[in-house]
Motif scaffolding. Structure first.
Motif, PDB file in Angstrom:
ATOM      1  N   UNK A  26       0.828  -1.120  -0.083  1.00  0.00           N
ATOM      2  CA  UNK A  26      -0.119   0.025   0.065  1.00  0.00           C
ATOM      3  C   UNK A  26       0.855   1.374  -0.139  1.00  0.00           C
ATOM      4  N   UNK A  27       0.744   1.882  -0.984  1.00  0.00           N
ATOM      5  CA  UNK A  27       1.671   3.140  -1.222  1.00  0.00           C
ATOM      6  C   UNK A  27       1.430   4.433   0.249  1.00  0.00           C
ATOM      7  N   UNK A  28       0.147   4.148   0.630  1.00  0.00           N
ATOM      8  CA  UNK A  28      -0.271   5.142   1.811  1.00  0.00           C
ATOM      9  C   UNK A  28       0.613   4.969   3.129  1.00  0.00           C
ATOM     10  N   UNK A  29       1.234   3.724   3.028  1.00  0.00           N
ATOM     11  CA  UNK A  29       2.032   3.362   4.182  1.00  0.00           C
ATOM     12  C   UNK A  29       3.439   3.844   4.308  1.00  0.00           C
ATOM     13  N   UNK A  30       3.726   4.975   4.992  1.00  0.00           N
ATOM     14  CA  UNK A  30       5.089   5.837   5.027  1.00  0.00           C
ATOM     15  C   UNK A  30       6.055   5.012   5.763  1.00  0.00           C
ATOM     16  N   UNK A  31       5.568   4.520   7.279  1.00  0.00           N
ATOM     17  CA  UNK A  31       6.708   3.830   7.935  1.00  0.00           C
ATOM     18  C   UNK A  31       6.165   2.298   7.705  1.00  0.00           C
ATOM     19  N   UNK A  32       6.875   1.525   6.807  1.00  0.00           N
ATOM     20  CA  UNK A  32       6.363   0.183   6.803  1.00  0.00           C
ATOM     21  C   UNK A  32       6.940  -0.630   7.953  1.00  0.00           C
ATOM     22  N   UNK A  33       8.153  -0.364   8.575  1.00  0.00           N
ATOM     23  CA  UNK A  33       8.228  -1.347   9.627  1.00  0.00           C
ATOM     24  C   UNK A  33       7.211  -0.961  10.927  1.00  0.00           C
ATOM     25  N   UNK A  34       6.993   0.323  11.153  1.00  0.00           N
ATOM     26  CA  UNK A  34       6.102   0.661  12.106  1.00  0.00           C
ATOM     27  C   UNK A  34       4.505   0.076  11.872  1.00  0.00           C
ATOM     28  N   UNK A  35       4.351  -0.049  10.725  1.00  0.00           N
ATOM     29  CA  UNK A  35       3.177  -0.391  10.148  1.00  0.00           C
ATOM     30  C   UNK A  35       2.949  -2.126  10.465  1.00  0.00           C
ATOM     31  N   UNK A  36       3.842  -2.770   9.905  1.00  0.00           N
ATOM     32  CA  UNK A  36       4.013  -4.236   9.980  1.00  0.00           C
ATOM     33  C   UNK A  36       3.894  -4.333  11.583  1.00  0.00           C
ATOM     34  N   UNK A  37       4.763  -3.734  12.416  1.00  0.00           N
ATOM     35  CA  UNK A  37       4.976  -4.339  14.048  1.00  0.00           C
ATOM     36  C   UNK A  37       3.244  -4.027  14.301  1.00  0.00           C
ATOM     37  N   UNK A  38       2.722  -2.951  13.989  1.00  0.00           N
ATOM     38  CA  UNK A  38       1.500  -2.449  14.671  1.00  0.00           C
ATOM     39  C   UNK A  38       0.287  -3.900  14.201  1.00  0.00           C
ATOM     40  N   UNK A  39       0.476  -4.293  13.045  1.00  0.00           N
ATOM     41  CA  UNK A  39      -0.350  -5.436  12.516  1.00  0.00           C
ATOM     42  C   UNK A  39      -0.083  -6.432  13.436  1.00  0.00           C
ATOM     43  N   UNK A  40       1.049  -6.950  13.478  1.00  0.00           N
ATOM     44  CA  UNK A  40       1.562  -8.061  14.132  1.00  0.00           C
ATOM     45  C   UNK A  40       1.326  -8.131  15.670  1.00  0.00           C
ATOM     46  N   UNK A  41       1.139  -6.704  16.431  1.00  0.00           N
ATOM     47  CA  UNK A  41       0.914  -6.663  17.517  1.00  0.00           C
ATOM     48  C   UNK A  41      -0.609  -6.670  17.837  1.00  0.00           C
ATOM     49  N   UNK A  42      -1.438  -6.188  16.739  1.00  0.00           N
ATOM     50  CA  UNK A  42      -2.738  -6.149  17.144  1.00  0.00           C
ATOM     51  C   UNK A  42      -3.229  -7.723  16.871  1.00  0.00           C
ATOM     52  N   UNK A  43      -2.676  -8.435  15.922  1.00  0.00           N
ATOM     53  CA  UNK A  43      -3.028  -9.787  15.946  1.00  0.00           C
ATOM     54  C   UNK A  43      -2.611 -10.625  17.050  1.00  0.00           C
ATOM     55  N   UNK A  44      -1.438 -10.426  17.803  1.00  0.00           N
ATOM     56  CA  UNK A  44      -1.236 -10.970  18.826  1.00  0.00           C
ATOM     57  C   UNK A  44      -2.076 -10.494  20.182  1.00  0.00           C
ATOM     58  N   UNK A  45      -2.433  -9.346  20.180  1.00  0.00           N
ATOM     59  CA  UNK A  45      -3.429  -8.919  21.253  1.00  0.00           C
ATOM     60  C   UNK A  45      -4.654  -9.752  21.275  1.00  0.00           C
ATOM     61  N   UNK A  46      -5.159 -10.099  20.049  1.00  0.00           N
ATOM     62  CA  UNK A  46      -6.347 -10.785  19.918  1.00  0.00           C
ATOM     63  C   UNK A  46      -6.305 -12.202  20.006  1.00  0.00           C
ATOM     64  N   UNK A  47      -5.021 -12.705  20.169  1.00  0.00           N
ATOM     65  CA  UNK A  47      -4.702 -14.016  20.149  1.00  0.00           C
ATOM     66  C   UNK A  47      -4.918 -15.062  18.985  1.00  0.00           C
ATOM     67  N   UNK A  48      -4.750 -14.443  18.100  1.00  0.00           N
ATOM     68  CA  UNK A  48      -5.100 -15.249  16.574  1.00  0.00           C
ATOM     69  C   UNK A  48      -3.620 -15.427  16.037  1.00  0.00           C
ATOM     70  N   UNK A  49      -2.495 -14.819  16.178  1.00  0.00           N
ATOM     71  CA  UNK A  49      -1.352 -14.899  15.709  1.00  0.00           C
ATOM     72  C   UNK A  49      -0.188 -14.367  16.457  1.00  0.00           C
TER      73      UNK A  49
END
Length: 385
Positions: free
Chosen positions: A314-337
């Motif tokens: 997605x070209x709208x994501x300017x900080x790829x590392x921060x975005x990926x970490x946020x997605x991973x953290x959100x999935x972990x918080x939900x207990x799904x990944x």
């Protein structure tokens, strides 16, 4: 950007770590009850268990009868280092790398062993042209790049009449991909990858050509005891019969034996490969239908079926590392990944383990959650703007 409703179905097992990896689906601690704890690994019961691990490895992987299989210290890393320190230096060396672990072997060869030869590398997502390599040199490479998600598509480019040795780190490929034994002189892997075993021990498989090199060549550098495979110019055969160099964990050995039994029950190597292929295919189909995510591997023919690495496009994501970490953290918080962030040296993104111990139904259940987490983070970015 609207956020989809949270999916109703969750993965039954959210463990998608690329190592240590998910246990076999039928695992329970009760299955380890036969481990000879508190007994010497040199007692007959210990020797029998270690030999069974070697014999089971040969059976499931289809390792030729004249290849030696040994259990060695320090996981796959120890097995690779053992091979490099013991075998390299007799002729020129070609070091091949397209991800961080392969790059680590390059560092050891060039800076520690100071070997004469050539280094061939490719960026993450790509692979070295393996047909361009001089196989009259000794060649060191990974079969599957665990941190890049890029693998060898096959071994056709390796000649059977080569003069050099091929040393292959196959830690996330063994039990998941069809390894051409006639093209490989040294193969290493560890139990905690495709078989979901416990860490600590490595497997070292040697062809007759590799054994011949060991018995005819003595490296110029001092050889630590933990790497020594010969004595008086002859192979120490005991290493390849279960007489390990140092004390193994009999609990970890039992765990590996249980995993080998499971592999037999489901149909052996073809079934293991099929499970990995099915898992990776679920993610490939998801990427094909979503324009904001893609496989890091640029050529589908070289895309890993175990350590599947993904990038956000997605070209709208300017900080790829921060975005990926946020997605991973959100999935972990939900207990799904759990543990699906990209490797620290790899490009920003996600890494989802698709090895044989992972159920395809769990990968399928994860995909809607990945879609949900992406949209939730994009909405958070929009709100913060």
């Amino acid at each position: 950007m609207s956020i989809p409703v949270q999916p109703a179905k969750r993965p039954a097992n959210p463990r998608f770590s690329s190592g240590p990896c998910a246990k076999i689906p039928t695992f329970s601690l009760d299955k380890l009850a036969d481990a000879p704890l508190g007994r010497s690994h040199r007692a007959s019961v210990g020797k029998d268990k270690l030999k069974a691990a070697i014999d089971g490895t040969r059976e499931i992987l289809g390792v030729p009868d004249d290849y030696r299989i040994g259990i060695v210290p320090a996981s796959d890393t120890g097995a690779v280092e053992m091979a490099m320190w013991s075998l390299l230096g007799a002729r020129k060396t070609t070091m091949v790398a397209w991800e961080s672990f392969g790059a680590g072997w390059v560092t050891d060869a060039v800076k520690q062993l100071k070997l004469e030869g050539e280094v061939k590398t490719a960026d993450y997502g790509q692979i070295v042209d393996m047909a361009s390599i001089d196989y009259d040199t000794d060649v060191v490479f990974t079969w599957n790049g665990t941190t890049s998600g890029v693998r060898m598509p096959h071994g056709d480019m390796i000649p059977t009449d080569r003069a050099g040795l091929t040393i292959c780190d196959a830690t996330s490929a063994a039990f998941a991909m069809d390894l051409p034994w006639d093209k490989l002189d040294v193969v290493t892997f560890s139990w905690q990858k495709v078989m979901g075993g416990e860490a600590a021990h490595g497997m070292l498989i040697l062809s007759p050509r590799a054994v011949e090199r060991l018995e005819s060549y003595t490296p110029l550098w001092p050889m630590p005891k933990i790497f020594r495979m010969t004595k008086g110019g002859k192979l120490i055969e005991g290493i390849f019969k279960g007489e390990t160099i140092n004390t193994p964990s009999m609990l970890a050995v039992e765990d590996y034996l249980v995993a080998l039994d499971w592999a037999r029950e489901i149909g052996g190597l073809p079934a293991l490969i099929a499970r990995c292929d099915a898992n990776a295919d679920v993610i490939a189909q998801f990427c094909a239908s979503h324009d904001w995510i893609a496989n890091l591997a640029e050529d589908p023919a070289t895309a890993s079926t175990t350590s599947v690495c993904l990038k956000f496009t997605d070209p709208g994501i300017t900080d790829g590392a921060a975005f990926a970490k946020a997605v991973a953290k959100r999935l972990e918080k939900e207990g799904v990944a759990l543990d699906i962030g990209a490797y620290r040296d790899a490009p920003a993104g996600l890494r989802i383990w698709c090895g044989a111990t992972v159920e395809t139904s769990d990968i399928a259940a994860l995909m809607p959650w990945l879609d949900w987490a992406y949209h939730a983070e994009r909405a958070a970015l929009a709100n913060a703007a």
